[in-house]
Design a protein around this motif. Structure first.
Motif: not given
Length: 520
Positions: A16-25
């Motif tokens: 159920g994990a969706i990769p966090s948006p790159r801009h947030e990382l």
């Protein structure tokens, strides 16, 4: 599905994990280890109680990890499975979520349980490739929330996860699996050290043959805790986070059924004085608004101020009144009128904005009245020590010695409301640009902590500043600008009032008089 039923391990369990948006990382603030905290060579946190929080059935792993963190970090509160599932459902996180989205929601709208809300503090990214940084994060702020590729969790030939049964171990985990699962790191040490720490919790680790004996990590997933080696961690992980702190407990209630039109005043002996929406001057006793009364049948047009056994207030007739807190001995101070809340010093001087906008001072008995240096003001003054601070009718931020002997504008600043001055020499104020500023009383070291803006005067207590944002949200942050949180997703229409026991009393945008406590 409850956690005590049989799980079909031949089936692929939900993630159920969706990769966090790159801009947030990229924009995330990194965790920096505190050099004053000595990190031990090995460490293990263990939850008060464990569950899958129904990640056996739903893809709610990101929310389940939050529940694990609450059960593991102090004060170790077990959030029931039904609560977690309901929360994930309500926020759209039941079958897939970004890690950052869940952590953001948890800061303002955490798990409701036992008439409290269990929130997260602000979150920071963790460099999991650096053992010193990762270990310090687990030890000082853990557990650490990580996003991983879990496609081989149930099939890895070098040890695999046994859902519902702690003590599994695995190594030689493959690289480049798609990020799809959220798990939690709760310990570190050599393999031997972790095995011994697991044994202290009556869990025997089944170590697969050939597992590296160096640095390893304790990891939670699917109602179990096991051990992975460092290289496997590097191979499976795509993002890592801490929450500071891991648990914020929020208690909140309306103070009686009261409503108010301004900031309340809370005394050290537990009385709340306030202007009702009926303009009556009320007092009631914490915590449940008992012994409520309207002393002297008075009405008021702004916040009252209590000093010792006296309450000072602006009547709806604009007269400057003082009265004993039991309602006796009321009198108008020197036939004066005022346009705002007065300020009273311990040595019994009353400073106030007259209805003529002149800045007056007068003894509490109405004698020795004067207008030092012929100043005018557009709001209530604030006195700290031998100085009075005020907003001039020119909106300049002024300070003047209380005897009128010297005066200066603080750092060429202008303000839109009453400044708040601390005993250690900081002036906090709402600029005419609505930015939340702080500056030394001599005009040096000015900054805008947290780049915040505000719609009214701030309130500072110890190392914390409370304020109403221009978004009307009720904010709290450290005075250095760190660890900012919106208290329980609240909004406010005026300056909050905080007390040393951690309670914040405020007028909501619904005009209700609220009391909110946040504990770590």
């Amino acid at each position: 599905m409850a956690d005590d039923v049989t799980v079909d391990l031949t089936k692929r369990l939900p993630r159920g994990a969706i990769p966090s948006p790159r801009h947030e990382l990229a924009a995330a603030m990194p965790h920096v280890p505190n050099p004053n905290i000595a990190v031990p060579p090995s460490f293990l946190m263990w939850p008060a109680q464990m569950s899958s929080w129904n990640n056996y059935t739903y893809g709610d792993c990101v929310s389940a990890e939050e529940a694990f963190a609450k059960a593991t970090a102090a004060p170790q509160t077990f959030i029931p499975e039904t609560t977690v599932v309901s929360w994930a459902t309500a926020h759209g996180y039941l079958n897939g979520a970004y890690l950052t989205s869940v952590m953001s929601t948890m800061q303002t709208n955490g798990f409701p349980f036992n008439n409290r809300t269990y929130d997260d503090g602000p979150y920071y990214s963790v460099n999991w490739t650096n053992p010193a940084i990762l270990n310090s994060a687990i030890y000082s702020h853990g557990p650490v929330k990580i996003g991983v590729g879990a496609d081989d969790f149930q099939s890895n030939p070098h040890g695999l996860v046994t859902p519902g049964t702690s003590g599994w171990a695995m190594y030689n985990y493959p690289k480049n699996l798609t990020e799809d699962h959220c798990v939690s790191l709760c310990g570190f040490g050599t393999l031997e050290e972790l095995v011994a720490l697991f044994q202290q919790h009556h869990v025997t680790v089944n170590v697969p043959a050939g597992m590296p004996t160096g640095l390893c990590y304790a990891m939670f997933t699917w109602n179990s805790i096991g051990i992975i080696d460092q290289q496997s961690l590097l191979n499976m992980t795509y993002e890592a986070w801490i929450r500071t702190p891991g648990t914020l407990i929020v208690s909140q209630h309306q103070f009686g059924n009261n409503t108010t039109l301004s900031t309340p005043c809370v005394t050290s002996d537990g009385w709340v004085w306030f202007q009702g929406t009926d303009d009556k001057l009320w007092k009631a006793l914490l915590p449940a608004a008992t012994q409520q009364s309207q002393p002297g049948n008075n009405t008021t047009s702004s916040s009252p101020l209590v000093q010792g056994e006296w309450v000072y207030f602006r009547g709806t007739d604009n007269k400057l009144w003082r009265m004993k807190t039991d309602g006796s001995s009321q009198h108008q101070i020197g036939n004066n009128t005022t346009s705002s809340t007065p300020f009273v010093t311990p040595d019994e001087w009353v400073w106030f904005q007259g209805t003529d906008n002149k800045l007056w001072k007068v003894c509490t008995d109405g004698t020795q009245q004067s207008q030092p240096r012929n100043n005018t003001t557009s709001s209530s003054p604030f006195v700290q020590g031998e100085w009075v601070y005020f907003r001039g009718t020119d909106n300049k931020l002024w300070r003047m010695k209380t005897d009128g002997s010297s005066q200066n504008q603080i750092g060429n600043n202008t303000t839109s409301s009453t400044p708040f001055v601390t005993s250690d020499g900081w002036v906090w104020f709402q600029g005419t640009d609505n930015k939340l500023w702080r500056v030394r009383t001599d005009g040096t070291q000015q900054s805008q902590p947290g780049n915040n803006s505000t719609s009214s005067s701030p309130f500072v207590l110890g190392g914390l500043v409370y304020f109403r944002g221009t978004d009307n949200k009720l904010w709290r942050m450290n005075t250095d600008g760190s660890s900012q949180i919106n208290l329980n997703d609240n909004t406010t229409s005026s300056t909050p009032f905080a007390t040393s026991d951690g309670w914040v009393h405020f007028r909501g945008t619904d005009n209700k008089l609220w009391c909110c406590l946040v504990t770590e």
